[in-house]
Design an enzyme around this catalytic site. Sequence first.
Site, PDB file in Angstrom:
ATOM      1  N   ALA A 101      -7.250   5.591   1.668  1.00  0.00           N
ATOM      2  CA  ALA A 101      -7.168   4.245   0.841  1.00  0.00           C
ATOM      3  C   ALA A 101      -7.604   3.532   2.515  1.00  0.00           C
ATOM      4  O   ALA A 101      -7.634   4.264   3.606  1.00  0.00           O
ATOM      5  CB  ALA A 101      -5.665   3.704   1.102  1.00  0.00           C
ATOM      6  N   SER A 102      -8.663   2.221   2.110  1.00  0.00           N
ATOM      7  CA  SER A 102      -9.254   1.266   3.206  1.00  0.00           C
ATOM      8  C   SER A 102      -8.188   0.737   3.607  1.00  0.00           C
ATOM      9  O   SER A 102      -6.580   0.485   3.678  1.00  0.00           O
ATOM     10  CB  SER A 102     -10.023   0.727   2.154  1.00  0.00           C
ATOM     11  OG  SER A 102     -10.696   1.510   1.452  1.00  0.00           O
ATOM     12  N   MET A 103      -8.431   0.176   4.768  1.00  0.00           N
ATOM     13  CA  MET A 103      -8.024  -0.311   5.954  1.00  0.00           C
ATOM     14  C   MET A 103      -7.616  -1.762   5.234  1.00  0.00           C
ATOM     15  O   MET A 103      -8.365  -2.401   4.486  1.00  0.00           O
ATOM     16  CB  MET A 103      -8.753  -0.844   6.602  1.00  0.00           C
ATOM     17  CG  MET A 103      -9.123  -0.379   8.128  1.00  0.00           C
ATOM     18  SD  MET A 103     -10.879  -0.706   9.185  1.00  0.00           S
ATOM     19  CE  MET A 103      -9.888  -1.675  10.602  1.00  0.00           C
ATOM     20  N   ARG A 148       0.766  -0.964  -0.025  1.00  0.00           N
ATOM     21  CA  ARG A 148      -0.045   0.448  -0.110  1.00  0.00           C
ATOM     22  C   ARG A 148       1.267   1.075   0.023  1.00  0.00           C
ATOM     23  O   ARG A 148       0.661   2.458  -0.402  1.00  0.00           O
ATOM     24  CB  ARG A 148      -0.518  -0.234   1.006  1.00  0.00           C
ATOM     25  CG  ARG A 148      -2.109   1.487   1.193  1.00  0.00           C
ATOM     26  CD  ARG A 148      -2.924   1.301   2.403  1.00  0.00           C
ATOM     27  NE  ARG A 148      -2.636   0.886   3.171  1.00  0.00           N
ATOM     28  CZ  ARG A 148      -3.135   1.619   4.750  1.00  0.00           C
ATOM     29  NH1 ARG A 148      -4.648   1.932   4.646  1.00  0.00           N
ATOM     30  NH2 ARG A 148      -2.714   1.909   5.851  1.00  0.00           N
TER      31      ARG A 148
END
Length: 372
Positions: free
Chosen positions: A81-83, A19
């Site tokens: 940005a998601s978990m 990420r």
Amino acid sequence: MAGGALSTDWVPSFAAVPRSSFLPDLMWPFDMKTGRSVFVSRTDDPELWHGYAESDVPVVTQWDDGKHTGTEPGEVSTSSASMPSVVFRMLSDLDVRPGNHVLEIGTGTGWNAALLAHRLRPENVVTVELDSVVAAEARTALNLFGLSALVINRDGLKGYPEGGPYDRIIATCGFRSIPFAWVEQSRPGAVIVAPWGTHYDNADAVARLVVADDGESATGPFTGPVEFMKARAQRLSPVVHAEYVTDNVADRTKSSTTITEDEFIGEQFSPQRFAMGLKLRDCVHVVADKRDGKRPVWLYGLTDRSWACVVFRDGDEAQVWQSGPRQLWDEAESAYRWWTEKGKPGYQRFGLTVTANGQSAWVDDPADRWPV
């Protein structure tokens, strides 16, 4: 991830596509200890930046549709940005197969598209982003990483028919209405995964829909709770209390209820909140802070100026006031009783069906559904 388990089919992609490669130098990760977003700069504190980038927390990358300036959090988070655990869970729900052609709605940083491109090859992934700046940054990040999925700058509600038909569609922002265009652009048997909810609450649940053989509908269950920033066209404007309550609350109809605070409110992702939204249409609720053993909960109608206020009191029955064409507390109490009579179903017993005529919800049986 996702409760500590990452399925073996996704391990290579998550290992190869970090990420951190898709996060900007300046970002606002959510700090679990303080319960708020904090500003982090990779230049000023690279160790802290990487710590958050590699943690299972959501990271805001844009506030207020790009109008925000400064380092303090803005009013509304509008790209993120998601978990990682949530990303994996939704990709698991998508159940991609080799050769699948995938449409993603909501490119954001590009990380989710990169994971799909690594798993399926870039030519099989199309991702749509409404914000031109966000789209350009994601396109650059994908190209630099060598996973050049097709990034389209347009309204994701319309899908991208030029690239269809699709075997899988996944949305990475919350919706209050699933566009039928997505169904039309899918092959029979295609899977659509999207966060969905009602205006009653800001929370969502992941809907996993399967397109019917005749292409006339898509239906399926919810897999569990999440909370995403909402698609811009479907955001709810903040309720202005003064536009509803124009005089003394005590002058309105007063009653009481035996429903307790814990029963009605529950925790953040309690299923009763989701159930209430499915039955109490065109209504938003606001839970106020608790003070001196009292907690007010407000209900506001979205099609008129009906309102209700229930004040839960420790050790005593809750008092209720309501006003307007709709008796919103009566509707809310009826919805709560319905949920309990159904055996207090959790998210997985609820489902959604989308057709050209709209969308409807159901419990256990898709044939027994109602409009939402």
